[in-house]
Design a protein around this motif. Structure first.
Motif, PDB file in Angstrom:
ATOM      1  N   GLU A  79       3.058   7.186  10.519  1.00  0.00           N
ATOM      2  CA  GLU A  79       4.456   7.584  10.864  1.00  0.00           C
ATOM      3  C   GLU A  79       4.976   6.572  11.663  1.00  0.00           C
ATOM      4  OE1 GLU A  79       4.189  11.588  12.827  1.00  0.00           O
ATOM      5  OE2 GLU A  79       3.255  10.403  14.480  1.00  0.00           O
ATOM      6  N   PHE A  80       6.425   6.642  11.914  1.00  0.00           N
ATOM      7  CA  PHE A  80       7.087   5.790  12.816  1.00  0.00           C
ATOM      8  C   PHE A  80       7.020   6.170  14.138  1.00  0.00           C
ATOM      9  CE2 PHE A  80      10.405   5.265   9.293  1.00  0.00           C
ATOM     10  CZ  PHE A  80      10.565   3.951   9.590  1.00  0.00           C
ATOM     11  N   ASP A  81       6.792   4.901  15.125  1.00  0.00           N
ATOM     12  CA  ASP A  81       6.702   5.395  16.379  1.00  0.00           C
ATOM     13  C   ASP A  81       8.165   5.921  16.868  1.00  0.00           C
ATOM     14  OD1 ASP A  81       5.496   5.431  18.940  1.00  0.00           O
ATOM     15  OD2 ASP A  81       5.244   3.319  18.989  1.00  0.00           O
ATOM     16  N   THR A  82       7.958   6.584  18.017  1.00  0.00           N
ATOM     17  CA  THR A  82       9.011   7.046  18.534  1.00  0.00           C
ATOM     18  C   THR A  82       9.802   6.178  19.797  1.00  0.00           C
ATOM     19  OG1 THR A  82       7.950   8.408  19.976  1.00  0.00           O
ATOM     20  CG2 THR A  82       8.666   9.288  17.687  1.00  0.00           C
ATOM     21  N   MET A  83      11.012   6.431  19.958  1.00  0.00           N
ATOM     22  CA  MET A  83      11.768   5.915  21.027  1.00  0.00           C
ATOM     23  C   MET A  83      12.672   6.860  21.947  1.00  0.00           C
ATOM     24  SD  MET A  83      14.279   3.407  19.068  1.00  0.00           S
ATOM     25  CE  MET A  83      15.813   3.424  20.302  1.00  0.00           C
ATOM     26  N   PRO A  84      13.310   6.507  23.114  1.00  0.00           N
ATOM     27  CA  PRO A  84      14.190   7.432  23.687  1.00  0.00           C
ATOM     28  C   PRO A  84      15.444   7.316  23.043  1.00  0.00           C
ATOM     29  CG  PRO A  84      12.941   6.431  25.308  1.00  0.00           C
ATOM     30  CD  PRO A  84      12.515   5.670  24.228  1.00  0.00           C
ATOM     31  N   ASP A  85      15.945   8.708  22.368  1.00  0.00           N
ATOM     32  CA  ASP A  85      17.269   8.532  21.897  1.00  0.00           C
ATOM     33  C   ASP A  85      18.299   8.037  23.037  1.00  0.00           C
ATOM     34  OD1 ASP A  85      20.242   9.613  21.354  1.00  0.00           O
ATOM     35  OD2 ASP A  85      18.960  10.456  19.445  1.00  0.00           O
ATOM     36  N   PRO A  86      19.161   7.036  22.405  1.00  0.00           N
ATOM     37  CA  PRO A  86      19.939   6.197  23.291  1.00  0.00           C
ATOM     38  C   PRO A  86      21.107   7.118  23.874  1.00  0.00           C
ATOM     39  CG  PRO A  86      20.191   5.401  21.155  1.00  0.00           C
ATOM     40  CD  PRO A  86      19.040   6.099  21.136  1.00  0.00           C
ATOM     41  N   LYS A  87      21.430   8.297  23.180  1.00  0.00           N
ATOM     42  CA  LYS A  87      22.589   9.003  23.436  1.00  0.00           C
ATOM     43  C   LYS A  87      22.359  10.340  23.977  1.00  0.00           C
ATOM     44  CE  LYS A  87      25.469   6.739  19.802  1.00  0.00           C
ATOM     45  NZ  LYS A  87      26.350   6.989  18.768  1.00  0.00           N
ATOM     46  N   VAL A  88      21.119  11.026  23.826  1.00  0.00           N
ATOM     47  CA  VAL A  88      20.699  12.229  24.227  1.00  0.00           C
ATOM     48  C   VAL A  88      19.770  12.121  25.172  1.00  0.00           C
ATOM     49  CG1 VAL A  88      20.360  14.563  23.496  1.00  0.00           C
ATOM     50  CG2 VAL A  88      21.684  12.989  22.243  1.00  0.00           C
ATOM     51  N   ALA A  89      19.793  12.447  26.569  1.00  0.00           N
ATOM     52  CA  ALA A  89      18.504  12.392  27.377  1.00  0.00           C
ATOM     53  C   ALA A  89      17.569  13.453  27.204  1.00  0.00           C
ATOM     54  CB  ALA A  89      19.155  12.646  29.054  1.00  0.00           C
ATOM     55  N   GLY A  90      16.296  12.999  27.470  1.00  0.00           N
ATOM     56  CA  GLY A  90      15.203  14.005  27.070  1.00  0.00           C
ATOM     57  C   GLY A  90      14.812  14.276  25.656  1.00  0.00           C
ATOM     58  N   VAL A  91      15.468  13.518  24.550  1.00  0.00           N
ATOM     59  CA  VAL A  91      15.077  13.215  23.328  1.00  0.00           C
ATOM     60  C   VAL A  91      14.528  12.187  22.781  1.00  0.00           C
ATOM     61  CG1 VAL A  91      16.209  13.715  20.826  1.00  0.00           C
ATOM     62  CG2 VAL A  91      16.953  15.138  22.702  1.00  0.00           C
ATOM     63  N   LEU A  92      13.538  12.457  21.877  1.00  0.00           N
ATOM     64  CA  LEU A  92      13.008  11.002  21.205  1.00  0.00           C
ATOM     65  C   LEU A  92      13.534  11.202  19.854  1.00  0.00           C
ATOM     66  CD1 LEU A  92       9.341  11.357  22.465  1.00  0.00           C
ATOM     67  CD2 LEU A  92      11.028  10.051  23.447  1.00  0.00           C
ATOM     68  N   ARG A  93      13.527   9.959  19.400  1.00  0.00           N
ATOM     69  CA  ARG A  93      13.661   9.781  17.900  1.00  0.00           C
ATOM     70  C   ARG A  93      12.788   8.694  17.197  1.00  0.00           C
ATOM     71  NH1 ARG A  93      19.399   9.686  16.972  1.00  0.00           N
ATOM     72  NH2 ARG A  93      18.944   8.771  14.690  1.00  0.00           N
ATOM     73  N   GLU A  94      12.798   8.517  15.993  1.00  0.00           N
ATOM     74  CA  GLU A  94      12.070   7.640  15.559  1.00  0.00           C
ATOM     75  C   GLU A  94      12.697   6.126  15.532  1.00  0.00           C
ATOM     76  OE1 GLU A  94      10.571   9.676  11.116  1.00  0.00           O
ATOM     77  OE2 GLU A  94      12.624   9.512  11.812  1.00  0.00           O
ATOM     78  N   ASN A  95      11.828   5.022  15.886  1.00  0.00           N
ATOM     79  CA  ASN A  95      12.361   3.929  16.130  1.00  0.00           C
ATOM     80  C   ASN A  95      12.440   3.029  14.733  1.00  0.00           C
ATOM     81  OD1 ASN A  95      12.741   1.181  16.617  1.00  0.00           O
ATOM     82  ND2 ASN A  95      11.068   1.009  18.283  1.00  0.00           N
ATOM     83  N   LEU A  96      13.366   2.976  14.242  1.00  0.00           N
ATOM     84  CA  LEU A  96      13.723   2.660  12.943  1.00  0.00           C
ATOM     85  C   LEU A  96      14.067   1.094  12.716  1.00  0.00           C
ATOM     86  CD1 LEU A  96      16.065   5.370  11.516  1.00  0.00           C
ATOM     87  CD2 LEU A  96      13.959   5.387  11.494  1.00  0.00           C
ATOM     88  N   LYS A  97      13.888   0.433  13.635  1.00  0.00           N
ATOM     89  CA  LYS A  97      14.267  -0.928  13.727  1.00  0.00           C
ATOM     90  C   LYS A  97      13.151  -2.027  12.976  1.00  0.00           C
ATOM     91  CE  LYS A  97      16.041  -4.716  16.864  1.00  0.00           C
ATOM     92  NZ  LYS A  97      16.137  -5.365  17.927  1.00  0.00           N
ATOM     93  N   PRO A  98      13.404  -2.586  12.005  1.00  0.00           N
ATOM     94  CA  PRO A  98      12.507  -3.640  11.424  1.00  0.00           C
ATOM     95  C   PRO A  98      11.952  -4.565  12.449  1.00  0.00           C
ATOM     96  CG  PRO A  98      14.484  -3.250   9.951  1.00  0.00           C
ATOM     97  CD  PRO A  98      14.818  -2.783  11.287  1.00  0.00           C
ATOM     98  N   ASN A  99      10.739  -4.888  12.179  1.00  0.00           N
ATOM     99  CA  ASN A  99       9.935  -5.709  12.899  1.00  0.00           C
ATOM    100  C   ASN A  99       8.833  -6.565  12.216  1.00  0.00           C
ATOM    101  OD1 ASN A  99       8.445  -7.589  14.775  1.00  0.00           O
ATOM    102  ND2 ASN A  99       9.011  -6.035  16.513  1.00  0.00           N
ATOM    103  N   PRO A 100       9.465  -7.755  11.608  1.00  0.00           N
ATOM    104  CA  PRO A 100       8.628  -8.477  10.776  1.00  0.00           C
ATOM    105  C   PRO A 100       7.264  -8.959  11.299  1.00  0.00           C
ATOM    106  CG  PRO A 100      11.141  -9.363  10.771  1.00  0.00           C
ATOM    107  CD  PRO A 100      10.895  -8.559  11.837  1.00  0.00           C
TER     108      PRO A 100
END
Length: 551
Positions: A79-100
């Protein structure tokens, strides 16, 4: 109902639920019962939803209830790893950024696979599988379960047919068991999104031993069993499913991963959003899904309830079924777009919980573009296009909508009124939430609402999902051979420039041919008691019971 006997609800809680259901006084009685339940409530999550799952098998259905419950019972390779949502404190979201630089090119973490090797040519991936994992039936997890899962996709030809296609798997032989804990996917062409699709919500791994036990000569892939039962490696097991009433899940003590906070999850069907709001305000439920924007606004001053709003992948549109006349005419479909008063809908119906839709996929996905959008509200343009289509006096049709979605009726009425101004008479057809997805998937309506999202954040995947002529979710019956070829090109090369050029041209063509009447990107909004935390946003816009906790 599952045949397993897992005590789930303590006597006071169980008695309350039975009594409340029988007397119809859940809204008033359950708050008092929950207060008395003490520890039982602390470890019990109660969700009020528009409908229970249409099926527990992703091959049979991807109804909203299915989407929200399936991840509780099943696990995935990765599954995708998670990261803090940049706009909503206390919420995590999937880290969708590609990394070759990472295996598979994305920020991924292990579930049933503990490691993986993605071939440099993009034509294979080998997974090393986790040992010591057992299913909810006690059967050990091995590579044979992964093999069975993908064999089943090829044979059942439900949602799995799309999954195998978009992953580039040519046939069952492409999934190879190397040993009990190693499995390899072998492709004929490079596939840039093979890895991230392995974590797609519709790719859970089944317990092959249990499924084979429940198979019959006329049902060799246990579809009947899995429709109302589960056989997986996820954090919960199914205690009961009463369609139209509720689903009850129990946290597994023998789950291989981190144990979820909530030991019991009760997923109740409450068709009316006003009732869901009442239950939430009264403390009878912890989460209320599908509240109307007006209802969410009413919670702004609440001391006990919050609405967490997140930028999301969800889109809302009206599908124009090209198999029905006059929607086989591109000028008619364009006219339907110009007659959609999107700004008015966002302001008055959505109460600014969202924004008007300008793209064929979420705009924060790589490769998405709104540069070809041209459909701002314009009655004169709509009339001119109808005249060019040979329908200067308009026509009559039917627009179906989901009775369980609190905004669709209001939007349908606004759209109906606007269409009358161009001579189009539309009859509104209300469909119960429990059967709406069935009507959508059978493509029996000339016009029908859809609220959905491409769960894999990739432009080729997104276009393939909705506009490739063989897709099981091409509910508009849209077909364009050039678009099919461009989508295929985007999915069979690792060259990023080639991929982006192909998806951009495909978006231009589809936008011009207008198989959808754009409405809005409504966002993801979770109405919950303030003591419920652990919110994680997924591009599938699903609930994941294992995330939540009391705070």
């Amino acid at each position: 109902m599952s045949s397993q006997k897992h005590p789930l609800v303590k006597p006071s809680r169980r008695t309350f639920l039975k009594t409340a259901t029988a007397t119809g006084v859940l809204a008033t009685a359950s708050g008092r019962a929950l207060a008395q339940a003490g520890t039982a409530r602390a470890k019990t999550l109660v969700i009020a939803a528009p409908a229970t799952p249409l099926s527990l098998d992703v091959e049979n259905s991807l109804s909203l209830g299915t989407i929200d419950t399936v991840a509780a019972f099943y696990d995935y390779l990765i599954e995708f790893d998670t990261m803090p949502d940049p706009k909503v404190a206390g919420v995590l979201r999937e880290n969708l950024k590609p990394n070759p630089s990472l295996p598979g090119g994305y920020h991924l973490k292990s579930r049933l696979a503990e490691s993986w090797t993605f071939a440099p040519d993009g034509k294979s991936v080998q997974f090393k599988l986790r040992r010591g994992v057992v299913s909810n039936w006690g059967n050990p997890f091995t590579a044979k379960d992964v093999k069975y899962t993908f064999d089943r996709k090829f044979e059942v030809k439900g949602a799995g047919a799309f999954m195998t296609f978009v992953m580039g798997l040519p046939n069952k032989d492409a999934v190879v068991v190397d040993d009990d804990y190693t499995i390899t996917f072998k492709l004929e062409n490079p596939n840039a999104i093979l890895m991230i699709v392995c974590g797609h919500l519709a790719n859970p791994i089944f317990d092959s031993v249990k499924c084979k036990q429940m198979a019959t000569p006329d049902d060799p892939w246990a579809r009947k069993f899995l429709d109302t039962n589960v056989a997986g490696f996820g954090p919960y097991t199914l205690t009961s499913l009463q369609r139209g009433q509720q689903l009850v899940a129990t946290a597994r003590k023998d789950y291989c991963g981190d144990k979820p906070f909530f030991e019991t999850v009760i997923f109740r069907e409450v068709p009316a959003s006003a009732t869901r709001l009442q239950l939430l305000n009264g403390g009878s439920v912890d989460i209320a899904q599908g509240l109307s924007p007006t209802e969410m606004k009413s919670l702004g001053a609440s001391k006990t309830v919050s609405v967490t709003s997140i930028e999301a992948s969800q889109m809302m549109w009206v599908g124009l079924n090209t198999a029905f006349k006059p929607f086989d005419n591109v000028k008619v479909r364009q006219a339907m777009n110009f007659a959609m008063p999107k700004d008015e809908i966002v302001k008055t119906v959505l109460q600014d919980f969202g924004r008007k839709q300008k793209a064929l996929m979420p705009e924060f996905y790589p490769g998405a573009t709104s540069e070809f959008y041209k459909y701002d509200f314009d009655i004169a343009k709509a009339k001119a296009l109808l005249a060019e289509a040979g329908l200067p006096n308009g026509f009559s049709s039917t627009l179906a909508y989901n009775a369980g979605d609190p905004v669709q009726e209001s939007i349908a009425i606004i759209y109906q009124t606007a269409l009358k101004r161009v001579g189009i008479n539309v009859e509104l057809k209300k469909i119960a939430a429990g059967t709406f997805f069935d009507s959508l998937s059978k493509r029996t309506e000339p016009m029908i609402f859809n609220v959905d999202a491409p769960w894999t954040p990739d432009p080729g995947f997104s276009l393939n999902l909705y506009f490739q002529s063989g897709s099981f979710i091409d509910f508009s019956n849209y077909k364009n051979e050039k678009v099919d070829a461009l989508i295929k090109q985007s999915l069979t090369t690792l060259d990023e420039k080639t991929r982006m050029t192909a998806v951009k041209e495909a978006q231009r063509i589809v936008n011009d041919e207008a198989p959808w009447a754009f409405i809005a990107n409504p966002g993801f909004h979770l109405a919950h008691r303030k003591d419920v935390g652990g919110i994680v946003y997924y591009t599938s816009n699903r609930l994941n019971f294992r995330d939540y906790k009391r705070v």
